[in-house]
Design an enzyme around this catalytic site. Structure first.
Site, PDB file in Angstrom:
ATOM      1  N   HIS A 255      28.360 -33.508  12.736  1.00  0.00           N
ATOM      2  CA  HIS A 255      29.790 -33.536  13.065  1.00  0.00           C
ATOM      3  C   HIS A 255      30.654 -34.093  11.943  1.00  0.00           C
ATOM      4  CE1 HIS A 255      28.822 -32.482  17.196  1.00  0.00           C
ATOM      5  NE2 HIS A 255      27.814 -33.317  17.076  1.00  0.00           N
TER       6      HIS A 255
ATOM      7  N   SER B 109      27.738 -37.806  18.422  1.00  0.00           N
ATOM      8  CA  SER B 109      28.173 -36.526  18.968  1.00  0.00           C
ATOM      9  C   SER B 109      28.918 -36.642  20.293  1.00  0.00           C
ATOM     10  CB  SER B 109      26.987 -35.572  19.108  1.00  0.00           C
ATOM     11  OG  SER B 109      25.955 -36.153  19.860  1.00  0.00           O
TER      12      SER B 109
ATOM     13  N   LYS C 252      28.478 -25.871  13.671  1.00  0.00           N
ATOM     14  CA  LYS C 252      29.666 -26.631  14.047  1.00  0.00           C
ATOM     15  C   LYS C 252      30.823 -26.261  13.116  1.00  0.00           C
ATOM     16  CE  LYS C 252      26.855 -29.315  16.860  1.00  0.00           C
ATOM     17  NZ  LYS C 252      25.604 -30.028  16.883  1.00  0.00           N
TER      18      LYS C 252
HETATM   19  C1  LIG Z   1      24.353 -30.050  17.507  1.00  0.00           C
HETATM   20  C2  LIG Z   1      23.544 -31.174  16.966  1.00  0.00           C
HETATM   21  C3  LIG Z   1      22.225 -30.987  16.574  1.00  0.00           C
HETATM   22  C4  LIG Z   1      21.474 -29.709  16.842  1.00  0.00           C
HETATM   23  O1  LIG Z   1      21.903 -28.697  16.034  1.00  0.00           O
HETATM   24  P1  LIG Z   1      21.680 -27.172  16.487  1.00  0.00           P
HETATM   25  O2  LIG Z   1      21.811 -26.392  15.262  1.00  0.00           O
HETATM   26  O3  LIG Z   1      22.721 -26.892  17.520  1.00  0.00           O
HETATM   27  O4  LIG Z   1      20.289 -27.126  17.071  1.00  0.00           O
HETATM   28  C5  LIG Z   1      21.568 -32.044  15.971  1.00  0.00           C
HETATM   29  N1  LIG Z   1      22.186 -33.230  15.793  1.00  0.00           N
HETATM   30  C6  LIG Z   1      23.457 -33.452  16.194  1.00  0.00           C
HETATM   31  C7  LIG Z   1      24.064 -34.784  15.980  1.00  0.00           C
HETATM   32  C8  LIG Z   1      24.164 -32.438  16.805  1.00  0.00           C
HETATM   33  O5  LIG Z   1      25.402 -32.656  17.238  1.00  0.00           O
END
Ligand SMILES: *Cc1c(COP(=O)(O)O)cnc(C)c1O
Length: 391
Positions: free
Chosen positions: A208, A180, A240
């Site tokens: 992602h 990330s 995302k």
């Molecule tokens: C954003 C993210 C999460 C958390 O997800 P949310 O729905 O925002 O709590 C978990 N793992 C990764 C790799 C992320 O980028």
């Protein structure tokens, strides 16, 4: 130390080491164009809305229809009375999209990771995690009570060495599929081979990758041609590329049934609003259209070639995805560059420890299918200017 002293000490320490964090209040949002609290207009290069779906009118319309049908809240946890036909349909459509038997919705990705890892492993088991995994995965490993080890980033030899120690319990290997804060893609085929050799399971967090990689945006597993046999536990988020909110775990029917019994953040939390599930169903349809991904990929290539020409070499990190970080190193310099960019009309986040290792503070630039070339050009002009005035 009293609580008051502890709090003051922490806040002062963070200010002094340029680690202090504050949310920015956005007053209005239109795709990548943001209006800040003071009325300033800036172009966002910071969100994870990679396909520009968060502002899509069809998804908003589905959300509104969902509220007319289901009301604003689900009223209870899934196992009580909160599991609607909309949640059920979304779970089935996600499973189908990802080629898995079942999928299970969670309210956030953080909770999906916490619930899944803590349900799968405990005392007597082992969890191996890439050193750069997302905080929610690392927290989950610690919470689980299993023996928790972090292997060197993307280093399957280090992992293999650690795996060869004998064990009584089960072994879970956990990785971000797309990292990330770095944007690089995990070598899932190598990790899957290691897992197989050691009778371990591999869990991939594809927050992602889904919507960004693979045919129709089916994610990192599809990108490598890997199935449920190679990656039995697949986690994804809806906040995302999907442009809504929430998360899911996909796997075989037994795994999902097991999580329904054992994953505490699933059991003890109110189900996401059914309207959100309806909105996400529309998002899932739009996300499969490769046209947006094509534009995103063109933007990524364009940004990388422009950076290679105009920015100091070694600054642009090696990433093939929508996450394009520029390595700065020093916390205060990363903050100063981010502030300079904001002054020039660009929102770019400075990412500092503890989110990334000490000495690797960076500007995390994220690209979207909705960015225009001219906006990318202007960002790079501003970056070149910021680097000159913050040597
Ligand atoms: C954003 C993210 C999460 C958390 O997800 P949310 O729905 O925002 O709590 C978990 N793992 C990764 C790799 C992320 O980028």
């Amino acid at each position: 130390m009293s609580f008051r002293e502890r709090i003051r000490h922490e806040l002062t320490g963070r200010r002094e080491s340029a680690m202090y964090r504050q949310p920015l209040t956005v007053r209005a949002l239109d795709g990548v164009n943001l209006t800040l609290k003071d009325g300033r207009q800036v172009i966002g290069f910071a969100s994870n809305d990679y396909l520009g779906l968060a502002g899509h009118p069809d998804i908003a319309a589905a959300f509104k229809r969902g509220i007319d049908t289901w009301g604003s809240g689900s009223g209870a946890a899934h196992l009580v009375s909160g599991h609607s036909a909309a949640h059920q349909a979304l779970e089935e459509e996600l499973a189908d999209f990802l080629g898995r038997e079942r999928a299970l919705l969670f309210s956030t990705g953080y909770m999906a990771n916490l619930g899944t890892i803590a349900a799968l492993v405990g005392q007597g088991d082992r969890v191996f995690q890439d050193r750069l995994n997302h905080a929610s995965l690392l927290d989950a490993g610690l919470l689980s009570g299993a023996r928790h080890q972090r292997y060197a980033h993307a280093d399957s030899d280090d992992l293999a060495r650690r795996l060869s120690a004998t064990t009584e319990g089960e072994t879970l290997i956990v990785t971000d599929a797309v990292f990330s804060m770095d944007g690089d893609i995990a070598s899932l085929p190598k990790l899957a081979a290691s897992a197989k050799r050691h009778q371990a399971w591999l869990m991939a967090d594809d927050a992602h990758g889904i919507g960004v990689l693979g045919p129709q945006g089916r994610g990192s597993c599809a990108h490598f041609g890997l199935s449920a046999e190679h990656v039995p536990v697949l986690m994804g988020t809806l906040g995302k590329a999907f442009g809504t909110a929430g998360a899911f775990v996909a796997g075989d029917a037994d795994l999902i049934e097991y999580l329904i019994q054992r994953a505490r953040p699933y059991i003890y939390t109110t189900a996401m609003p059914a309207a959100l599930a309806e909105a996400t169903r529309t998002s899932l349809t739009l996300l499969q259209d490769d046209a947006r991904r094509q534009i995103l990929n063109e933007n990524i290539a364009y940004f990388r070639s422009a950076c290679a020409q105009r920015l100091p070499s070694g600054m642009l990190m090696k990433s093939p995805t929508a996450i394009q970080p520029l390595l700065i190193g020093d916390n205060a310099r990363a903050l100063a560059l981010s502030a300079h960019l904001l002054g020039s009309g660009f929102l770019v986040t400075a990412i500092r420890p503890p989110t990334v290792p000490e000495g690797t503070a960076r500007l995390r630039i994220t690209l979207s299918a909705t960015h225009q070339r001219a906006q990318i050009d202007r960002l790079i002009d501003a970056l070149a200017g910021a680097l000159k005035s913050n040597p």
